[in-house]
Design an enzyme around this catalytic site. Structure first.
Site, short mmCIF file in Angstrom:
data_model
loop_
_atom_site.label_atom_id
_atom_site.label_comp_id
_atom_site.label_asym_id
_atom_site.label_seq_id
_atom_site.Cartn_x
_atom_site.Cartn_y
_atom_site.Cartn_z
N GLY A 173 36.74 24.88 29.77
CA GLY A 173 37.92 24.29 30.39
C GLY A 173 38.58 25.28 31.34
O GLY A 173 38.10 26.39 31.53
N ASP A 174 39.69 24.85 31.93
CA ASP A 174 40.45 25.68 32.87
C ASP A 174 41.89 25.73 32.38
O ASP A 174 42.59 24.72 32.42
CB ASP A 174 40.37 25.09 34.27
CG ASP A 174 41.05 25.95 35.32
OD1 ASP A 174 41.88 26.80 34.95
OD2 ASP A 174 40.76 25.76 36.51
N HIS A 231 47.86 40.26 34.52
CA HIS A 231 47.94 41.23 35.62
C HIS A 231 47.21 40.78 36.88
O HIS A 231 47.36 41.39 37.93
CB HIS A 231 47.43 42.61 35.16
CG HIS A 231 45.94 42.72 35.01
ND1 HIS A 231 45.32 43.93 34.84
CD2 HIS A 231 44.95 41.78 34.99
CE1 HIS A 231 44.01 43.74 34.73
NE2 HIS A 231 43.76 42.44 34.82
N ASP A 232 46.41 39.72 36.78
CA ASP A 232 45.65 39.24 37.94
C ASP A 232 46.50 38.45 38.93
O ASP A 232 46.16 38.36 40.11
CB ASP A 232 44.51 38.31 37.50
CG ASP A 232 43.37 39.05 36.82
OD1 ASP A 232 43.23 40.27 37.05
OD2 ASP A 232 42.61 38.41 36.07
N ASN A 240 44.42 48.80 41.81
CA ASN A 240 43.23 47.96 41.85
C ASN A 240 43.59 46.48 41.91
O ASN A 240 42.91 45.69 42.58
CB ASN A 240 42.34 48.21 40.62
CG ASN A 240 40.96 47.63 40.78
OD1 ASN A 240 40.17 48.10 41.58
ND2 ASN A 240 40.67 46.56 40.04
N GLN A 290 42.14 44.05 44.76
CA GLN A 290 41.18 43.03 44.35
C GLN A 290 41.81 41.68 44.01
O GLN A 290 41.18 40.64 44.21
CB GLN A 290 40.38 43.53 43.14
CG GLN A 290 39.21 42.64 42.76
CD GLN A 290 38.34 43.25 41.68
OE1 GLN A 290 38.73 44.21 41.02
NE2 GLN A 290 37.16 42.70 41.49
#
Length: 348
Positions: free
Chosen positions: A238-239, A258-259, A305, A309
């Protein structure tokens, strides 16, 4: 800065030179992993000459000798003389962490750092100037399509999954035992990838039912490439951003918050608060900055990072407490593990 330096450092900048050469040291280990040096030395029944290693791995003898000597200088390999010829063998640390066949191997982490993170960091100046990630310059993908970049091919997806697997083989036990989670009977690791962290949680709390919830292609790849016999962990597809999440007593978000930008994090946490069973909670796993943001340097580098990214950042405990409190979670507790990642537990 100068007032904090010793006179010897002012006379000759040893520390600065060490930092200047840091990227070269990383690339030495990355290259040895990619070439298969550590795997060959582990399989060998005796120390090998540079000539033998070069022949086996199809490299130049001169280049391999220089690489092996650098690894000796870094105390990753060992060297001795046999009939006037230098012969090389792996150290215990290299056998344990850098050979692919080891149960604690970080080989996949090294490959991901070399082939994905390293190219991104060549655009660090641009990331700082522009304030956004460098996926477009590096891989030709839109900067907003974060996981389209991470999962841009099956090969790249498997590299990322290998990175995550290595991370939790190394740090998973410390995270699983940072708090006593035995009161949570159903635990769901959202974005749990290969299941490595979930398995550590299942080992620590055998009475709990632990599962991974991730994208369908990730779950399929985990079952195919990272299987475990008698696996105590269930996998569900799932999402968690666009669909319902499975009911649980505890949701784990490891290296997820953190993304993303704050508004997306708040939306996700609010959904989890609403889905969480009474008395349940959420466990965040991140590299925590100090409250004054003056360290630790590992978390500071991780935050850079995220700029290069992704779309998020590393934060101090107060940053995560604010997010959790904003959607209704209470009793926020923080555990610094002393390793790469820390844990934050909040209750509904």
């Amino acid at each position: 800065m100068a007032e904090h330096l010793s006179q010897s450092e002012l006379d000759y900048p040893f520390k600065l030179l060490e930092y200047f050469n840091g990227f070269r040291l990383s690339k030495v280990i990355f290259s040895a992993c990619e070439l298969g040096v550590f795997d060959l030395l582990l399989r060998a029944l005796q120390p090998l000459s540079a000539r033998h290693v070069a022949l086996q791995l199809r490299t130049s003898e001169d280049g391999m000798e220089r690489l092996l000597d650098a690894l000796v200088g870094m105390e990753v390999l060992e060297v001795e003389s046999a009939d006037g010829t230098a012969v090389y063998s792996s150290s215990d640390v290299a056998n344990l962490y850098l050979a692919r066949s080891s149960s604690k191997s970080l080989h996949d982490m090294m490959v991901y750092q070399s082939q994905t993170v390293y190219p991104l960091w060549t655009h660090l100046v641009d990331a700082i100037r522009e304030g956004k990630n460098q996926n477009e310059k590096t891989f030709g993908l839109q900067s907003e399509a974060l996981f389209q970049a991470v999962y841009r091919s099956e090969e790249e997806m498997l590299k990322f999954m290998g990175l995550m697997n290595s991370s939790w083989i190394l740090d998973g036990h410390d995270i699983a035992t940072a708090f006593n989670l035995s009161c949570f009977h159903k635990i769901v690791d959202l974005g749990g990838c290969t299941g490595a962290l979930a398995r550590e949680i299942a080992k620590a709390y055998p009475a709990s039912r632990v599962s991974v919830f991730d994208l369908p292609q990730v779950v399929d790849a985990a079952r195919k490439h990272f299987p475990q016999e008698d696996d105590a962990v269930e996998f569900h597809s799932g999402d968690f951003f666009s669909g319902d999440v499975p009911p649980a007593d505890l949701y784990v978000l490891a290296r997820i918050i953190h993304d993303w930008p704050e508004e997306k994090c708040l939306s996700l946490l609010k959904n989890l608060y609403d889905a969480c069973r009474p008395g349940g909670g959420v466990l965040l796993v991140e590299a925590l900055l100090l409250e004054n943001r003056r360290g630790p340097v590992t978390a500071q580098i991780f935050s850079l990072n995220m700029l290069v990214q992704m779309e998020g950042r590393e934060q101090p405990p107060s940053g995560y407490t604010r997010l959790l409190s904003a959607v209704g979670f209470q009793d926020v507790q923080v555990c610094r593990t002393g390793k790469s990642y820390d844990a934050i537990l909040a209750l509904r």
